[in-house]
Design an enzyme around this catalytic site. Structure first.
Site, PDB file in Angstrom:
ATOM      1  N   SER A 132      12.864   0.518  -1.519  1.00 34.22           N
ATOM      2  CA  SER A 132      13.334  -0.701  -0.857  1.00 34.22           C
ATOM      3  C   SER A 132      14.715  -0.521  -0.233  1.00 34.22           C
ATOM      4  O   SER A 132      15.113  -1.302   0.612  1.00 34.22           O
ATOM      5  CB  SER A 132      13.367  -1.870  -1.855  1.00 34.22           C
ATOM      6  OG  SER A 132      14.325  -1.640  -2.845  1.00 34.22           O
ATOM      7  N   LYS A 169      18.981  -4.565  -3.784  1.00 34.47           N
ATOM      8  CA  LYS A 169      18.966  -5.373  -2.557  1.00 34.47           C
ATOM      9  C   LYS A 169      20.360  -5.323  -1.950  1.00 34.47           C
ATOM     10  O   LYS A 169      21.338  -5.018  -2.629  1.00 34.47           O
ATOM     11  CB  LYS A 169      18.648  -6.847  -2.878  1.00 34.47           C
ATOM     12  CG  LYS A 169      17.305  -7.089  -3.559  1.00 34.47           C
ATOM     13  CD  LYS A 169      16.175  -7.112  -2.568  1.00 34.47           C
ATOM     14  CE  LYS A 169      14.842  -7.250  -3.310  1.00 34.47           C
ATOM     15  NZ  LYS A 169      13.712  -6.952  -2.438  1.00 34.47           N
TER      16      LYS A 169
END
Lengths: 211, 211
Positions: A132, A169
């Site tokens: 990610s 993130k």
DNA sequence: CTTTTTACTGCTCAAATGAGCAGTATGAGA
DNA sequence: TCTCATACTGCTCATTTGAGCAGTAAAAAG
């Protein structure tokens, strides 16, 4: 002559034995302990080897002082900066802050100058799962070092708890509201930061070469 | 009672003295050395304090063994794997292999388990300049750990000497001939490997967060 | 062949060391 | 006041330890 490297096999073995004891955190062995380790009947043999190693500069000792043998190379080290141990987790448990030492699956030891900051009690390491954050050049299998506590700033990378596991993130502010963004075009969705618990802020990364 | 922290001022001072000697890389002080450091006339006083610290669990020793005092907290560490010092260069000089220790601009200390291999005398670290390896997720400012010597294999990242400075390239085999390739679309040119000197093979990477 | 180096055995010895006894003193708590 | 823990002095003692002597043996060097 005999600058340092010219050690006979036996001399190297004695040096190695002393080094291993020292590395184990034990006091340096006495002559008799060296003798018994190698099966010598006389401590004089051990003393002789030690004297040779001393003369050749491989060891350092304070004469007459018990167990004062040291490796010469250790003393000449220009004292690297302090090495710290950071607990490494496979995944961060939800309850945070209590018995973290126990649950750690290992530990990462690095000197503080290399990672560029002084770790605290709230510093931990995490193995990266998934891609990610590939857009920020953080790959699967990397070890990230994070700090729990500080308020993240715009653009910083954070670990957040999603579905019981922590995910990396990017922390962004949009219209003054905090969001978390995955750095991968495949799933670049924006999630309101309030919905997730932020575990820590990215501080450093360690990667092993894969073969 | 007296679990550990309940040390009197004097006891803590003795413990501190022993810890300081140990931290300096010296053998643990004998009773008499402790006594003389604190100005005691009798070594018994020192022995008494040591015995108390032993009983309270602050120190560990092997009875009857000279200079065998250790801090309890040091032993209880789950023994991280050995920490090694890897010399860090700004750029690798052309002449390689001799007095590398001298020219190093610093050193990187990491435990061998974290970097995933056992460094040798030919292991060194390099600060990455430029973005030629961005395609392999190696960024400017990263520290790469390389090993000098082994024959590179297809797809491995290597440091090569170009115009007197080392650059990271991917080592590829094309029609059974070795080439070096930059992992950046901006300048993805293929260079025959014979023209360049290969300094080392990529083994690990350390990155600090930039703020 | 002779010399040198390495690698020991068996022994002695003085200094260093851990361990501890008897006794003194002081301050805290009951 | 009595007791107890802390903090010592001065001393002894058995071990541990570093240091070293005399001698043996084997392998390498000259």
């Amino acid at each position: 002559m005999s600058s340092m490297r010219e050690l006979s096999q036996q001399q190297a073995a004695v040096r190695e034995f002393i080094a291993s004891q020292l590395a184990l955190g034990r006091p340096s062995p006495s002559h008799r302990e060296i003798a018994s380790h190698f099966g010598f009947a006389s401590s004089y043999a051990a003393g002789c080897h030690v004297r040779t190693l001393l003369r050749k500069g491989a060891l350092v000792a304070e004469p007459g002082k018990a167990r004062s043998l040291r490796l010469a190379e250790m003393l000449k080290t220009p004292r690297r900066s302090a090495v710290v141990d950071i607990p490494l987790f496979g995944s961060i448990p939800a309850g945070f802050g209590q018995d973290r030492e126990q649950e750690a699956e290992g530990c990462v030891s690095v000197d503080i100058h290399t990672i560029g900051f002084q770790p605290t009690r709230h510093t931990f390491a995490l193995r990266v799962v998934g891609d990610s954050m590939i857009g920020r050049h953080i790959c699967e299998g990397d070890i990230v070092i994070l700090e729990h506590g500080p308020e993240p700033r715009h653009g910083q990378i954070v670990a957040a708890l999603m579905d019981r596991k922590s995910t990396l993130k990017t922390f962004v502010l949009k219209n003054n509201k905090p969001f978390l963004k995955a750095e991968n075009p495949k799933y670049a969705d924006l999630i309101p930061a309030e919905e997730l618990m932020i575990q820590g802020v990215f501080r450093a990364l360690i990667r092993k070469a894969r073969e």
